[in-house]
Design an enzyme around this catalytic site. Structure first.
Site, mmCIF file in Angstrom:
data_model
loop_
_atom_site.group_PDB
_atom_site.id
_atom_site.type_symbol
_atom_site.label_atom_id
_atom_site.label_comp_id
_atom_site.label_asym_id
_atom_site.label_seq_id
_atom_site.Cartn_x
_atom_site.Cartn_y
_atom_site.Cartn_z
ATOM 1 N N ASP A 153 77.896 65.277 99.919
ATOM 2 C CA ASP A 153 78.492 65.269 98.578
ATOM 3 C C ASP A 153 77.785 66.299 97.693
ATOM 4 O O ASP A 153 76.632 66.651 97.953
ATOM 5 C CB ASP A 153 78.322 63.885 97.933
ATOM 6 C CG ASP A 153 79.020 62.812 98.751
ATOM 7 O OD1 ASP A 153 79.992 63.138 99.451
ATOM 8 O OD2 ASP A 153 78.566 61.655 98.692
HETATM 9 N N1 URA Z 1 76.808 59.380 102.545
HETATM 10 C C1 URA Z 1 77.185 59.598 101.268
HETATM 11 O O1 URA Z 1 77.545 58.679 100.557
HETATM 12 N N2 URA Z 1 77.169 60.865 100.812
HETATM 13 C C2 URA Z 1 76.736 61.911 101.545
HETATM 14 O O2 URA Z 1 76.707 63.037 101.052
HETATM 15 C C3 URA Z 1 76.330 61.670 102.868
HETATM 16 C C4 URA Z 1 76.385 60.385 103.346
#
Ligand code: URA
Length: 238
Positions: A106
């Site tokens: 993310d």
């Molecule tokens: N899980 C999440 O919630 N976000 C990420 O970026 C990676 C794993």
């Protein structure tokens, strides 16, 4: 031995179109072993090749395998919309080589992002059948309880998932911090699992993939390195 003309070599390494690379060579910008090479048709052995371009040294890579310690506020998507894309923080030739992230983090998640221009590697590494464990450190809004750890280990039901998802391992690192290892890579998985278990994620960092760790690689935030075959072997399940 693997011979290629110098213009093709530069193009393959992401330094621009063939025509542009020919211009660079003819302008005397490329040297091999200290000798400027101005004939773009020169056949060069790519094995172990090191060349300089604009006085900067480059090693030839048929494919590149990169580990990046991704900072926050960087998007992994090809067409970033709200933040700079991850390729914008890497040397420009990786964009030309069509390097792409292996899976995504993310925009606000920091840490270990694998990138490559080797389609077979990307495919194999992102296959759910491979069960590659990924280790995250999550900072939580509410205090970490024994119940939270038990729920994450036992499995929590996420919306749109047919069956509950469980952490491979999970432990408390501090009053508001856990280490969690997952073998799947579902959308927002850590954040959604924490929410489903009654807590919330305030910050997330991926610190390892398989047995390859950011600390082992010595990468500070924003830094990247090439991964050699021995390091890539550590990306597999232990
Ligand atoms: N899980 C999440 O919630 N976000 C990420 O970026 C990676 C794993």
């Amino acid at each position: 031995m693997s011979l290629l003309s110098l213009d093709r070599i530069l193009q393959s390494q992401g330094f621009g179109t063939r025509k542009y690379c020919r211009g660079l060579i003819e302008d005397g910008e490329v040297a091999i072993a200290g000798e400027v090479v101005t004939d773009y048709k020169s056949a060069i052995d790519t094995e172990g090749l090191v060349f300089t371009l604009f006085d900067e040294e480059w090693t030839y890579h048929e494919h590149v395998y990169i580990a990046l310690n991704k900072p926050a506020n960087i998007e992994c998507s090809r067409k970033p919309s709200h933040h700079p894309g991850v390729l914008s923080i890497l040397p420009e030739q990786f964009t030309w080589r069509e390097v792409q992230p292996v899976g995504r983090l993310d925009h606000d998640t920091t840490g270990f992002l694998l990138m490559s221009d080797d389609g077979a590697f990307i495919h194999a590494q992102s296959s759910p059948k491979r069960h590659v464990p990924k280790l995250y450190v999550a900072t939580t809004q509410e205090e970490v309880s024994d119940e939270l750890i038990a729920l994450l280990l036992g499995g929590v039901q996420l919306h749109d998932e047919p069956t509950p998802l469980a952490a491979l391992s999970c432990r408390r690192l501090g009053s508001h911090q856990i280490e969690i290892v997952l073998e799947q890579g579902k959308y927002h998985q850590v954040k959604r699992m924490l929410a489903a278990a009654g807590n919330h994620c305030c910050a997330l960092e991926r610190t390892a993939i398989g047995s390859l760790t950011l600390v082992g690689l010595g990468l500070e935030e924003g830094e990247w390195c090439y991964l050699d075959a021995a390091q890539r072997a550590l990306l597999a399940p232990a």
